[in-house]
Design an enzyme around this catalytic site. Structure first.
Site, PDB file in Angstrom:
ATOM      1  N   SER A 151       0.792  -1.034  -0.163  1.00 16.91           N
ATOM      2  CA  SER A 151      -0.029   0.081  -0.089  1.00 16.91           C
ATOM      3  C   SER A 151       0.999   1.245   0.045  1.00 16.91           C
ATOM      4  O   SER A 151       0.804   2.291  -0.877  1.00 16.91           O
ATOM      5  CB  SER A 151      -1.083   0.067   1.406  1.00 16.91           C
ATOM      6  OG  SER A 151      -0.202  -0.285   2.351  1.00 16.91           O
ATOM      7  N   HIS A 176      -2.059  -8.802   1.734  1.00 15.19           N
ATOM      8  CA  HIS A 176      -1.518  -7.556   2.585  1.00 15.19           C
ATOM      9  C   HIS A 176      -2.856  -7.432   3.499  1.00 15.19           C
ATOM     10  O   HIS A 176      -3.056  -8.017   4.430  1.00 15.19           O
ATOM     11  CB  HIS A 176      -1.269  -6.437   1.481  1.00 15.19           C
ATOM     12  CG  HIS A 176      -0.748  -5.235   1.983  1.00 15.19           C
ATOM     13  ND1 HIS A 176      -0.217  -5.377   3.132  1.00 15.19           N
ATOM     14  CD2 HIS A 176      -0.794  -4.162   1.547  1.00 15.19           C
ATOM     15  CE1 HIS A 176       0.154  -3.939   3.296  1.00 15.19           C
ATOM     16  NE2 HIS A 176      -0.137  -3.036   2.245  1.00 15.19           N
ATOM     17  N   HIS A 195       5.541 -12.936   7.245  1.00 11.04           N
ATOM     18  CA  HIS A 195       5.845 -11.480   6.972  1.00 11.04           C
ATOM     19  C   HIS A 195       7.203 -11.484   5.837  1.00 11.04           C
ATOM     20  O   HIS A 195       8.162 -12.339   5.968  1.00 11.04           O
ATOM     21  CB  HIS A 195       6.100 -10.638   8.050  1.00 11.04           C
ATOM     22  CG  HIS A 195       5.815  -9.240   7.666  1.00 11.04           C
ATOM     23  ND1 HIS A 195       6.890  -8.380   7.383  1.00 11.04           N
ATOM     24  CD2 HIS A 195       4.805  -8.476   8.010  1.00 11.04           C
ATOM     25  CE1 HIS A 195       6.255  -7.107   7.291  1.00 11.04           C
ATOM     26  NE2 HIS A 195       5.186  -6.962   7.529  1.00 11.04           N
ATOM     27  N   ARG A 199       2.977  -4.857  16.428  1.00 13.67           N
ATOM     28  CA  ARG A 199       1.661  -4.579  16.254  1.00 13.67           C
ATOM     29  C   ARG A 199       0.791  -5.574  16.901  1.00 13.67           C
ATOM     30  O   ARG A 199      -0.268  -5.189  17.487  1.00 13.67           O
ATOM     31  CB  ARG A 199       1.372  -4.093  14.809  1.00 13.67           C
ATOM     32  CG  ARG A 199       2.223  -2.933  14.420  1.00 13.67           C
ATOM     33  CD  ARG A 199       2.110  -2.744  12.913  1.00 13.67           C
ATOM     34  NE  ARG A 199       2.306  -4.058  12.066  1.00 13.67           N
ATOM     35  CZ  ARG A 199       2.176  -4.217  10.818  1.00 13.67           C
ATOM     36  NH1 ARG A 199       1.670  -3.160  10.087  1.00 13.67           N
ATOM     37  NH2 ARG A 199       2.467  -5.239  10.199  1.00 13.67           N
ATOM     38  N   ASP A 218      -2.244  -8.716  11.261  1.00 15.03           N
ATOM     39  CA  ASP A 218      -3.661  -8.925  11.074  1.00 15.03           C
ATOM     40  C   ASP A 218      -4.116 -10.048  11.915  1.00 15.03           C
ATOM     41  O   ASP A 218      -5.468 -10.588  11.829  1.00 15.03           O
ATOM     42  CB  ASP A 218      -3.509  -9.488   9.587  1.00 15.03           C
ATOM     43  CG  ASP A 218      -3.221  -8.150   8.802  1.00 15.03           C
ATOM     44  OD1 ASP A 218      -3.735  -7.066   9.015  1.00 15.03           O
ATOM     45  OD2 ASP A 218      -2.380  -8.193   7.866  1.00 15.03           O
TER      46      ASP A 218
HETATM   47  N1  HAX Z   1       1.070 -19.827   5.561  1.00 16.55           N
HETATM   48  C1  HAX Z   1       1.605 -20.972   4.490  1.00 16.55           C
HETATM   49  N2  HAX Z   1       2.624 -20.590   3.830  1.00 16.55           N
HETATM   50  C2  HAX Z   1       3.295 -19.390   3.889  1.00 16.55           C
HETATM   51  C3  HAX Z   1       3.083 -18.465   4.792  1.00 16.55           C
HETATM   52  C4  HAX Z   1       1.736 -18.681   5.753  1.00 16.55           C
HETATM   53  N3  HAX Z   1       1.223 -17.892   6.520  1.00 16.55           N
HETATM   54  N4  HAX Z   1       3.726 -17.315   4.677  1.00 16.55           N
HETATM   55  C5  HAX Z   1       4.558 -17.802   3.851  1.00 16.55           C
HETATM   56  N5  HAX Z   1       4.360 -18.875   3.373  1.00 16.55           N
HETATM   57  C6  HAX Z   1       4.905 -19.477   2.263  1.00 16.55           C
HETATM   58  C7  HAX Z   1       4.987 -18.635   1.006  1.00 16.55           C
HETATM   59  O1  HAX Z   1       3.560 -18.900   0.425  1.00 16.55           O
HETATM   60  C8  HAX Z   1       5.990 -19.203   0.159  1.00 16.55           C
HETATM   61  O2  HAX Z   1       5.694 -20.600  -0.324  1.00 16.55           O
HETATM   62  P1  HAX Z   1       6.050 -20.864  -2.042  1.00 16.55           P
HETATM   63  O3  HAX Z   1       7.533 -20.914  -1.936  1.00 16.55           O
HETATM   64  O4  HAX Z   1       5.513 -22.101  -1.960  1.00 16.55           O
HETATM   65  O5  HAX Z   1       5.644 -19.560  -2.794  1.00 16.55           O
HETATM   66  C9  HAX Z   1       7.000 -19.466   1.154  1.00 16.55           C
HETATM   67  O6  HAX Z   1       6.552 -19.638   2.611  1.00 16.55           O
HETATM   68  C10 HAX Z   1       8.065 -18.555   1.303  1.00 16.55           C
HETATM   69  O7  HAX Z   1       7.553 -17.238   1.775  1.00 16.55           O
HETATM   70  P2  HAX Z   1       8.141 -15.985   2.732  1.00 16.55           P
HETATM   71  O8  HAX Z   1       9.577 -15.746   1.809  1.00 16.55           O
HETATM   72  O9  HAX Z   1       8.248 -16.626   3.979  1.00 16.55           O
HETATM   73  O10 HAX Z   1       7.117 -14.924   2.731  1.00 16.55           O
HETATM   74  P3  HAX Z   1       6.807 -13.839   1.523  1.00 16.55           P
HETATM   75  O11 HAX Z   1       7.788 -12.650   1.973  1.00 16.55           O
HETATM   76  O12 HAX Z   1       6.956 -14.421   0.243  1.00 16.55           O
HETATM   77  O13 HAX Z   1       5.212 -13.563   1.738  1.00 16.55           O
HETATM   78  C11 HAX Z   1       3.563 -12.956   3.117  1.00 16.55           C
HETATM   79  C12 HAX Z   1       5.082 -12.564   2.905  1.00 16.55           C
HETATM   80  C13 HAX Z   1       2.907 -11.945   4.265  1.00 16.55           C
HETATM   81  C14 HAX Z   1       2.839 -12.453   1.689  1.00 16.55           C
HETATM   82  C15 HAX Z   1       3.130 -14.554   3.590  1.00 16.55           C
HETATM   83  O14 HAX Z   1       3.899 -14.711   4.809  1.00 16.55           O
HETATM   84  C16 HAX Z   1       1.818 -14.689   3.729  1.00 16.55           C
HETATM   85  O15 HAX Z   1       1.031 -15.143   2.657  1.00 16.55           O
HETATM   86  N6  HAX Z   1       1.218 -14.627   4.874  1.00 16.55           N
HETATM   87  C17 HAX Z   1      -0.317 -14.898   5.021  1.00 16.55           C
HETATM   88  C18 HAX Z   1      -1.100 -13.903   4.584  1.00 16.55           C
HETATM   89  C19 HAX Z   1      -0.860 -12.406   5.608  1.00 16.55           C
HETATM   90  O16 HAX Z   1      -1.045 -12.777   6.822  1.00 16.55           O
HETATM   91  N7  HAX Z   1      -0.631 -11.489   5.103  1.00 16.55           N
HETATM   92  C20 HAX Z   1      -0.517 -10.248   5.896  1.00 16.55           C
HETATM   93  C21 HAX Z   1       0.860  -9.755   6.140  1.00 16.55           C
HETATM   94  C22 HAX Z   1       0.991  -8.489   6.919  1.00 16.55           C
HETATM   95  C23 HAX Z   1       0.545  -7.282   6.032  1.00 16.55           C
HETATM   96  O17 HAX Z   1       0.924  -6.939   5.177  1.00 16.55           O
HETATM   97  N8  HAX Z   1      -0.715  -6.721   6.597  1.00 16.55           N
HETATM   98  O18 HAX Z   1      -1.208  -6.021   5.790  1.00 16.55           O
END
Ligand code: HAX
Length: 454
Positions: free
Chosen positions: A241, A271, A318, A327, A375
Site C-alpha cells: 500500500s 496484505h 511477513h 503490532r 492481522d
Molecule cells: N502460511 C503458509 N505458507 C506461507 C505463509 C503462511 N502464513 N507465509 C509464507 N508462506 C510460504 C509462501 O507462500 C512461500 O511459499 P512458496 O515458496 O510455495 O511460494 C514460502 O512460504 C516463502 O514465503 P516467505 O518468503 O516466508 O514470505 P513472503 O515474503 O513471500 O510473503 C507474506 C510474505 C506476508 C505474503 C506471507 O507470509 C503470507 O502469505 N502470509 C499470510 C497472509 C498474511 O497474513 N498477510 C498479511 C501480512 C502482513 C501485512 O501486510 N498486513 O497488511
C-alpha cells in the site's frame, strides 16, 4: 499557515541539503547488490527506497520516527480521559518527528475540523454502487471521487507549478484525506450494514472518537479506534500500500489518485485483506468444531488442513519481520488488560493459535517467518466490540494506513523525489548472466538484444 505546516516547512527546508549532498557527492557509493532471486522474487530486501517516517527492523519491528510502539504511545499527548494518544498528535509526530505540545495537538484538531466534511456527491456516487460491493471498493472509489477537490492537481494545472512549493499543496490534500477518510469509512459502514442510517460528525470529538460515535460504537471503542489507526499507519515504504501510493504519486498524480491505488493494493489477501481472512479462517474452524471446544490438537489439525490444501495461514508470516509483530503484541496487550476481552472465547482461541501455528509453520518448513503479523489479532478486538462485519476490517486498516502514506508523499514532494522507474530485464538476459556467473556491471549495454518471441 497552521503551526504544523509552518514547522513542516522549516523541517523540509532543513532536510533538503542533506538529500542534495547525498546525491551530488555520494551518489555513486554502492549500498546493495541485487541477485537473480531478488529480481524474480519481488525485489525482496533490495534497499532502494528512502523514508524517515518509519523503519522496520526484522527482529525488533516497527519504529515510528525512531520510537517503538510503546515509546510512541508513552510519549505523545493523550486524548482527554484516555491513556491513548489522539490520531491528531500522532499525525503531527509522523510529519515532523517531534512530539507535539497539547497546544499544537489542539491546533491540528481544529485544522481537521475544517477539513473533515466529505462532499455530498461522493456519498451519492457510493450509493449508486451495488450494496454488495466490497467496502474496500467503496473506500477506494470514495477517495478517487474526491479527486476533483485536489489542491495539488489545481496547482499543477495552474501553470504556476513550482518544485520547491509543490509539497505545500500535497500537504493540503494529504490533510484533507486524513481528516475525511474516517468520515468516509463511517458512511460506508452505515450504508452497507445499517440500512444507510447515517450519524453526523460530532465536532467536539477527536478523529478516533468521532469515528467511534459515527459507527454507533461504545465509549471504550474510542480507544480501540485511536490505537488501531496509529498501529496500522506505517510500516516503512516497501509494503504494497505504501509503495503503490509512493509510486503513483511519483508521476505527480495527486494524493487522491495515489491513495486510491494504495488502497487497491491494501485490498489484497496477502496484505491488508488478511485481517478479514483471519476472521474467516477462525469462523470456518469453529463451524467445523460443531460445538466442541477448541483444543491444541484440533487447532493443529485445522492448520495442517489449510497448509495441505496449498493455502496460506492468514495472519502469519511477513516479508521483512522475523519475529512476532509488535503490532500484534500491542493489540494482544490491549486484550489482556481489558476486562471481558481477556476472557473472551474468540481471544482465547486466537491465543491458542498463537501458541500452535508457529510450530506447525516451522515444521511445514516453507515460510521464513512463522510468527503472527498485525492481522492475526486485529479482528478479534473488532468482533468483541460488536463490529462483526469482517469484510469491513480492511477499511479500518485503510483509515490508519492513510496517515503513513500521506505523511510519506508529503515528504516525497518536499524533497523532490523523482518519478520511480526501476529497470527490467528479460529472462534471456538473466540466463546469459547466470551462465557467465554475473553481469559485467562495467559493460554499458545489454549482453544481447531481447529476442522476438514466437
Ligand atoms: N502460511 C503458509 N505458507 C506461507 C505463509 C503462511 N502464513 N507465509 C509464507 N508462506 C510460504 C509462501 O507462500 C512461500 O511459499 P512458496 O515458496 O510455495 O511460494 C514460502 O512460504 C516463502 O514465503 P516467505 O518468503 O516466508 O514470505 P513472503 O515474503 O513471500 O510473503 C507474506 C510474505 C506476508 C505474503 C506471507 O507470509 C503470507 O502469505 N502470509 C499470510 C497472509 C498474511 O497474513 N498477510 C498479511 C501480512 C502482513 C501485512 O501486510 N498486513 O497488511
Amino acid at each position: 499557515m497552521t503551526q504544523l505546516k509552518d514547522r513542516l516547512k522549516e523541517k523540509i527546508e532543513a532536510h533538503r541539503p542533506r538529500i542534495a549532498r547525498l546525491t551530488k557527492e555520494f551518489g555513486s557509493v554502492i549500498i546493495d547488490k541485487v541477485d537473480i532471486a531478488q529480481c524474480i522474487g519481488g525485489a525482496r530486501d533490495i534497499r532502494s527506497l528512502v523514508t524517515d517516517i518509519s523503519y522496520l527492523d526484522p527482529q525488533e519491528g516497527i519504529r515510528f520516527r525512531g520510537k517503538t510502539i510503546p515509546e510512541t504511545f508513552e510519549a505523545l499527548p493523550k486524548a482527554a480521559g484516555s491513556e491513548y494518544p489522539t490520531v491528531e498528535s500522532f499525525w503531527y509526530f509522523l510529519l515532523t518527528g517531534e512530539v507535539p505540545t497539547p497546544e499544537q495537538v489542539a491546533d491540528v484538531e481544529a485544522e481537521f475540523k475544517t477539513r473533515q466534511q466529505v462532499p455530498e456527491y461522493v456519498f451519492q456516487a457510493l450509493r449508486a454502487l451495488p450494496l454488495d460491493s466490497h467496502p474496500m471498493v467503496m473506500l477506494s472509489s470514495g477517495i478517487l471521487a474526491m479527486q476533483r477537490d485536489s489542491k495539488f492537481a489545481a496547482f499543477y494545472s495552474s501553470g504556476k507549478f513550482n518544485k520547491m512549493t509543490a509539497w505545500e499543496h500535497v500537504y493540503e490534500d494529504a490533510s484533507d484525506i486524513v481528516a475525511r477518510i474516517p468520515v468516509l469509512a463511517a458512511f460506508i459502514y452505515n450504508l452497507k450494514y445499517r440500512g444507510d442510517k447515517q450519524i453526523s460528525i460530532d465536532p467536539k470529538l477527536d478523529l478516533g472518537a468521532n469515528f467511534a460515535q459515527m459507527i454507533g460504537q461504545s465509549e471504550q471503542y474510542k480507544d480501540v479506534a485511536r490505537m488501531y489507526f496509529i498501529l496500522h499507519s506505517d510500516h516503512e515504504s516497501g509494503n504494497v500500500s505504501a509503495h503503490a501510493t509512493h509510486l503513483v504519486h511519483s508521476a505527480l498524480s495527486d494524493p487522491y489518485y495515489a491513495y486510491a491505488a494504495g488502497l487497491a493494493g491494501l485490498a489484497g489477501p496477502l496484505h491488508g485483506l488478511a485481517n478479514q481472512e483471519v476472521l474467516g479462517w477462525i469462523l470456518e474452524f469453529q463451524k467445523k468444531l460443531n460445538g466442541a471446544e477448541p483444543t491444541t490438537e484440533n487447532v493443529t489439525a485445522a492448520l495442517w488442513d489449510t497448509l495441505n490444501a496449498g493455502q496460506v495461514v492468514p495472519g502469519y508470516g511477513h516479508a521483512v519481520l522475523r519475529k512476532t509483530d509488535p503490532r500484534y503484541m500491542a493489540q494482544r496487550e490491549f486484550c489482556l488488560k481489558t476486562t471481558g476481552l481477556k476472557d473472551d472465547k474468540l481471544f482465547k482461541l486466537v491465543s491458542m493459535i498463537f501458541e500452535t501455528a508457529p510450530g506447525v509453520l516451522t515444521e511445514h518448513g516453507k515460510t521464513k517467518n512463522p510468527w503472527p503479523n498485525v492481522d492475526a489479532q486485529s479482528g478479534v478486538i473488532q468482533w468483541y466490540y460488536g463490529l462483526k462485519e469482517w469484510d469491513f476490517y480492511t477499511v479500518l486498516f485503510g483509515v490508519g494506513r492513510a496517515l503513513g502514506c500521506m505523511a510519506n508523499i508529503t515528504w516525497d514532494r518536499g524533497l523532490g523525489y523523482p518519478i520511480e522507474r526501476p529497470k527490467s530485464v528479460t529472462t534471456d538476459m538473466l540466463e546469459t548472466w547466470a551462465a557467465a556467473g554475473g553481469r559485467d556491471i562495467a559493460a554499458p549495454a545489454s549482453p544481447q538484444p531481447p529476442k522476438p518471441t514466437a
